[in-house]
Write a protein that holds these residues in place. Structure first.
Motif, PDB file in Angstrom:
ATOM      1  N   ALA A 327      42.300  10.069  59.946  1.00 12.18           N
ATOM      2  CA  ALA A 327      41.536   9.564  61.088  1.00 12.18           C
ATOM      3  C   ALA A 327      41.163   8.104  60.883  1.00 12.18           C
ATOM      4  O   ALA A 327      41.243   7.276  61.815  1.00 12.18           O
ATOM      5  CB  ALA A 327      40.282  10.411  61.290  1.00 12.18           C
ATOM      6  N   ALA A 328      40.752   7.759  59.654  1.00  7.69           N
ATOM      7  CA  ALA A 328      40.393   6.370  59.365  1.00  7.69           C
ATOM      8  C   ALA A 328      41.604   5.457  59.496  1.00  7.69           C
ATOM      9  O   ALA A 328      41.514   4.350  60.042  1.00  7.69           O
ATOM     10  CB  ALA A 328      39.797   6.273  57.963  1.00  7.69           C
ATOM     11  N   LYS A 329      42.738   5.915  58.997  1.00  9.30           N
ATOM     12  CA  LYS A 329      43.971   5.131  59.092  1.00  9.30           C
ATOM     13  C   LYS A 329      44.322   4.847  60.547  1.00  9.30           C
ATOM     14  O   LYS A 329      44.746   3.733  60.899  1.00  9.30           O
ATOM     15  CB  LYS A 329      45.111   5.873  58.401  1.00  9.30           C
ATOM     16  CG  LYS A 329      46.473   5.213  58.573  1.00  9.30           C
ATOM     17  CD  LYS A 329      47.577   6.069  57.951  1.00  9.30           C
ATOM     18  CE  LYS A 329      48.954   5.489  58.244  1.00  9.30           C
ATOM     19  NZ  LYS A 329      50.040   6.335  57.684  1.00  9.30           N
ATOM     20  N   SER A 330      44.140   5.841  61.402  1.00  5.67           N
ATOM     21  CA  SER A 330      44.436   5.670  62.819  1.00  5.67           C
ATOM     22  C   SER A 330      43.575   4.572  63.425  1.00  5.67           C
ATOM     23  O   SER A 330      44.059   3.738  64.204  1.00  5.67           O
ATOM     24  CB  SER A 330      44.202   6.989  63.556  1.00  5.67           C
ATOM     25  OG  SER A 330      44.435   6.827  64.941  1.00  5.67           O
ATOM     26  N   VAL A 331      42.292   4.529  63.043  1.00 13.35           N
ATOM     27  CA  VAL A 331      41.391   3.477  63.536  1.00 13.35           C
ATOM     28  C   VAL A 331      41.835   2.112  63.028  1.00 13.35           C
ATOM     29  O   VAL A 331      41.903   1.132  63.783  1.00 13.35           O
ATOM     30  CB  VAL A 331      39.939   3.763  63.107  1.00 13.35           C
ATOM     31  CG1 VAL A 331      39.037   2.594  63.481  1.00 13.35           C
ATOM     32  CG2 VAL A 331      39.437   5.042  63.735  1.00 13.35           C
ATOM     33  N   VAL A 332      42.140   2.038  61.747  1.00 13.40           N
ATOM     34  CA  VAL A 332      42.544   0.757  61.139  1.00 13.40           C
ATOM     35  C   VAL A 332      43.814   0.229  61.796  1.00 13.40           C
ATOM     36  O   VAL A 332      43.912  -0.961  62.128  1.00 13.40           O
ATOM     37  CB  VAL A 332      42.743   0.930  59.620  1.00 13.40           C
ATOM     38  CG1 VAL A 332      43.394  -0.315  59.019  1.00 13.40           C
ATOM     39  CG2 VAL A 332      41.414   1.205  58.938  1.00 13.40           C
ATOM     40  N   GLN A 333      44.786   1.097  61.999  1.00 11.44           N
ATOM     41  CA  GLN A 333      46.042   0.647  62.598  1.00 11.44           C
ATOM     42  C   GLN A 333      45.852   0.210  64.047  1.00 11.44           C
ATOM     43  O   GLN A 333      46.501  -0.723  64.512  1.00 11.44           O
ATOM     44  CB  GLN A 333      47.083   1.769  62.513  1.00 11.44           C
ATOM     45  CG  GLN A 333      47.591   2.019  61.103  1.00 11.44           C
ATOM     46  CD  GLN A 333      48.634   3.111  61.041  1.00 11.44           C
ATOM     47  OE1 GLN A 333      48.634   4.037  61.844  1.00 11.44           O
ATOM     48  NE2 GLN A 333      49.532   3.010  60.066  1.00 11.44           N
ATOM     49  N   ALA A 334      44.951   0.891  64.768  1.00 12.36           N
ATOM     50  CA  ALA A 334      44.743   0.560  66.177  1.00 12.36           C
ATOM     51  C   ALA A 334      43.859  -0.660  66.365  1.00 12.36           C
ATOM     52  O   ALA A 334      44.047  -1.423  67.328  1.00 12.36           O
ATOM     53  CB  ALA A 334      44.130   1.756  66.900  1.00 12.36           C
ATOM     54  N   ARG A 335      42.896  -0.876  65.454  1.00 10.32           N
ATOM     55  CA  ARG A 335      41.888  -1.915  65.676  1.00 10.32           C
ATOM     56  C   ARG A 335      41.976  -3.116  64.724  1.00 10.32           C
ATOM     57  O   ARG A 335      41.379  -4.153  65.002  1.00 10.32           O
ATOM     58  CB  ARG A 335      40.476  -1.311  65.522  1.00 10.32           C
ATOM     59  CG  ARG A 335      40.229  -0.051  66.325  1.00 10.32           C
ATOM     60  CD  ARG A 335      40.310  -0.284  67.814  1.00 10.32           C
ATOM     61  NE  ARG A 335      39.890   0.903  68.555  1.00 10.32           N
ATOM     62  CZ  ARG A 335      39.951   1.023  69.875  1.00 10.32           C
ATOM     63  NH1 ARG A 335      40.414   0.002  70.603  1.00 10.32           N
ATOM     64  NH2 ARG A 335      39.561   2.123  70.465  1.00 10.32           N
ATOM     65  N   CYS A 336      42.694  -2.965  63.620  1.00 13.16           N
ATOM     66  CA  CYS A 336      42.651  -4.002  62.583  1.00 13.16           C
ATOM     67  C   CYS A 336      44.012  -4.596  62.228  1.00 13.16           C
ATOM     68  O   CYS A 336      44.087  -5.730  61.746  1.00 13.16           O
ATOM     69  CB  CYS A 336      42.029  -3.449  61.303  1.00 13.16           C
ATOM     70  SG  CYS A 336      40.480  -2.554  61.539  1.00 13.16           S
ATOM     71  N   SER A 337      45.086  -3.830  62.410  1.00 11.52           N
ATOM     72  CA  SER A 337      46.383  -4.223  61.861  1.00 11.52           C
ATOM     73  C   SER A 337      47.031  -5.388  62.580  1.00 11.52           C
ATOM     74  O   SER A 337      47.968  -5.995  62.051  1.00 11.52           O
ATOM     75  CB  SER A 337      47.340  -3.022  61.868  1.00 11.52           C
ATOM     76  OG  SER A 337      47.546  -2.570  63.193  1.00 11.52           O
ATOM     77  N   MET A 338      46.573  -5.721  63.782  1.00 11.44           N
ATOM     78  CA  MET A 338      47.176  -6.874  64.463  1.00 11.44           C
ATOM     79  C   MET A 338      46.856  -8.189  63.756  1.00 11.44           C
ATOM     80  O   MET A 338      47.578  -9.167  63.887  1.00 11.44           O
ATOM     81  CB  MET A 338      46.739  -6.934  65.931  1.00 11.44           C
ATOM     82  CG  MET A 338      45.245  -7.076  66.154  1.00 11.44           C
ATOM     83  SD  MET A 338      44.357  -5.522  65.879  1.00 11.44           S
ATOM     84  CE  MET A 338      45.014  -4.518  67.201  1.00 11.44           C
ATOM     85  N   CYS A 339      45.774  -8.199  62.981  1.00  9.93           N
ATOM     86  CA  CYS A 339      45.414  -9.388  62.193  1.00  9.93           C
ATOM     87  C   CYS A 339      45.718  -9.179  60.710  1.00  9.93           C
ATOM     88  O   CYS A 339      46.267 -10.061  60.048  1.00  9.93           O
ATOM     89  CB  CYS A 339      43.931  -9.718  62.360  1.00  9.93           C
ATOM     90  SG  CYS A 339      43.432 -10.148  64.030  1.00  9.93           S
ATOM     91  N   HIS A 340      45.337  -8.003  60.203  1.00  8.81           N
ATOM     92  CA  HIS A 340      45.475  -7.727  58.772  1.00  8.81           C
ATOM     93  C   HIS A 340      46.844  -7.115  58.482  1.00  8.81           C
ATOM     94  O   HIS A 340      46.978  -5.917  58.205  1.00  8.81           O
ATOM     95  CB  HIS A 340      44.345  -6.809  58.304  1.00  8.81           C
ATOM     96  CG  HIS A 340      43.019  -7.480  58.258  1.00  8.81           C
ATOM     97  ND1 HIS A 340      42.667  -8.369  57.267  1.00  8.81           N
ATOM     98  CD2 HIS A 340      41.960  -7.414  59.113  1.00  8.81           C
ATOM     99  CE1 HIS A 340      41.440  -8.807  57.486  1.00  8.81           C
ATOM    100  NE2 HIS A 340      40.985  -8.252  58.604  1.00  8.81           N
ATOM    101  N   ALA A 341      47.857  -7.974  58.561  1.00 11.90           N
ATOM    102  CA  ALA A 341      49.235  -7.571  58.291  1.00 11.90           C
ATOM    103  C   ALA A 341      49.965  -8.733  57.644  1.00 11.90           C
ATOM    104  O   ALA A 341      49.527  -9.888  57.730  1.00 11.90           O
ATOM    105  CB  ALA A 341      49.935  -7.155  59.582  1.00 11.90           C
ATOM    106  N   ALA A 342      51.059  -8.423  56.973  1.00 10.81           N
ATOM    107  CA  ALA A 342      51.840  -9.496  56.336  1.00 10.81           C
ATOM    108  C   ALA A 342      52.276 -10.535  57.361  1.00 10.81           C
ATOM    109  O   ALA A 342      52.318 -11.737  57.070  1.00 10.81           O
ATOM    110  CB  ALA A 342      53.052  -8.907  55.625  1.00 10.81           C
TER     111      ALA A 342
END
Length: 408
Positions: A327-342
């Motif tokens: 569940a936490a991973k789903s939140v991170v990928q939806a809300r955070c990964s657009m900035c926090h990515a390679a």
């Protein structure tokens, strides 16, 4: 149990605050006395032994300051020593190093794709580099080469560039820049503790005993003070750099560090020349701008792919295995990964903020504490809640962290 993370965060904040306050006090007094020294004027009628004087106005009154190059004829009734600013700046900075980089060595200090070190090995290398750096510098100063101030500063620059290269090939880029600041600050405080203060104590003892102090002690102390003056601005840059991955997380980060030391020299040369009433060398600012543009250009070259976390600590493994992780991973990928990515997709971002990436499960687990504090417990991330993180999302992140901590 989860309150430990909150307490630790506030402890690092308090120590960081202390470090900034003491650094302001030290840098302020250092800059003031160098400017005062350069601005001294030799006028007729000065007391015997006085090298020069300066009139200043501040706080609604006038100050008449005189400097004795070696010492006055007798010991003054009251003598103010400037040393604790330096000592507490170093001690608080070392405390920060222990709390953040030694306490979080797996995340902030060690990059196993650069050099696979254990925590004790990485911490040992860190401590040894600070001690050995001071020893090499001090030996250079005391050698025959030390009689030439500017030649000695060139050798010191070579030493600093070599350390920049070495640190970036041992630690993470962020830790490498932090260590460059710590390495330089150790030299500066070592100058105060081992050279400047003992030399002043010798002069004071001679005055009390009625002896004429040897002028060599003043010359040596002045040389070390000059080194400190030119090293100050690079130290401030390196201490701030951990917020800017474009500085530390690029292919040519050690060259960027080498250029930062040069910028420190050009900027300080401007102020020192002006304070000495020897003109306004505008060329120093032009050189500084050129160097800064070169740094900006070098920062656009990304580091080669360093891969992902090859291993996690036992605690980080618990975050990965916790039933709330999905569940936490789903939140991170939806809300955070657009900035926090390679390769961030958010417009205007070239590097992930603080070089924190959530491309893989292991990377998310490795940053569980930061996610909990900045996006779960507080609303620091994302800035302005630009990705519309909901209270339910934050509750899921909090539940994930607290569940794994309680399961220890």
């Amino acid at each position: 149990m989860y309150d430990y993370a909150v307490a630790w965060e506030w402890l690092t904040f308090a120590v960081r605050w202390l470090h900034v306050v003491t650094a302001i006090a030290w840098i302020g007094s250092s800059f003031y006395f160098i400017a005062l020294d350069l601005g001294l004027v030799k006028r007729p009628g000065l007391p015997e032994g006085a090298y020069g004087e300066e009139w200043q106005v501040h706080g609604g009154g006038f100050y008449h300051i005189q400097k004795y190059l070696v010492a006055p004829a007798s010991m003054p009734e009251h003598l103010t020593w400037f040393k604790w600013e330096s000592y507490f700046t170093w001690l608080s900075g070392f405390a920060m190093l222990c709390l953040v980089y030694y306490g979080g060595a797996d995340l902030f200090l060690i990059n196993r794709h650069v050099l696979p070190l254990s925590q004790p090995e990485a911490i040992g290398l860190s401590l040894a580099s600070l001690a050995i750096g001071w020893i090499i510098y001090d030996l250079l100063c005391k050698s025959p080469l030390g009689r030439n101030t500017w030649g000695l500063m060139i050798l010191l620059y070579i030493l600093l560039v070599a350390m920049a290269w070495g640190y970036t090939h041992v630690f993470t880029g962020r830790a490498a820049f932090l260590h460059l600041g710590a390495f330089t600050a150790t030299i500066m405080t070592g100058n105060v503790f081992f050279i400047i203060m003992p030399n002043q104590r010798v002069v004071v003892a001679d005055l009390i005993a009625g002896r004429t102090p040897d002028p060599k002690y003043g010359r040596i102390a002045k040389q070390r003070s000059l080194h400190n003056n030119y090293l100050t601005l690079p130290v401030v840059f390196f201490m701030l750099s951990n917020h800017y991955p474009l500085a530390f997380a690029t292919m040519y980060n050690w060259i960027i560090a080498a250029l930062v030391f040069l910028m420190g020299v050009t900027i300080r040369h401007w102020f020192n020349t002006v304070h000495a009433r020897k003109g306004r060398p505008l060329w120093t600012w032009m050189v500084t701008v050129v160097i800064f543009i070169a740094i900006m250009w070098l920062s656009t070259a990304k580091r080669p792919d360093e891969g992902t976390f090859s291993s996690l600590s036992p605690m980080q493994e618990k975050f990965l295995a916790d039933p709330h992780f999905a569940a936490a991973k789903s939140v991170v990928q939806a809300r955070c990964s657009m900035c926090h990515a390679a390769d961030p997709v958010w417009e205007g971002l070239t590097f992930p903020p603080k070089n924190v990436k959530f491309d893989t499960d292991k990377e998310i687990a490795a940053h569980a504490r930061e996610i909990y504090l900045e996006a779960g417990l507080s609303h620091a991330m994302p800035p302005g809640n630009v990705t519309d993180v909901t209270p339910k999302d934050r509750a899921l992140l909090t539940a994930w962290y607290e569940s794994a901590i309680k399961a220890r």
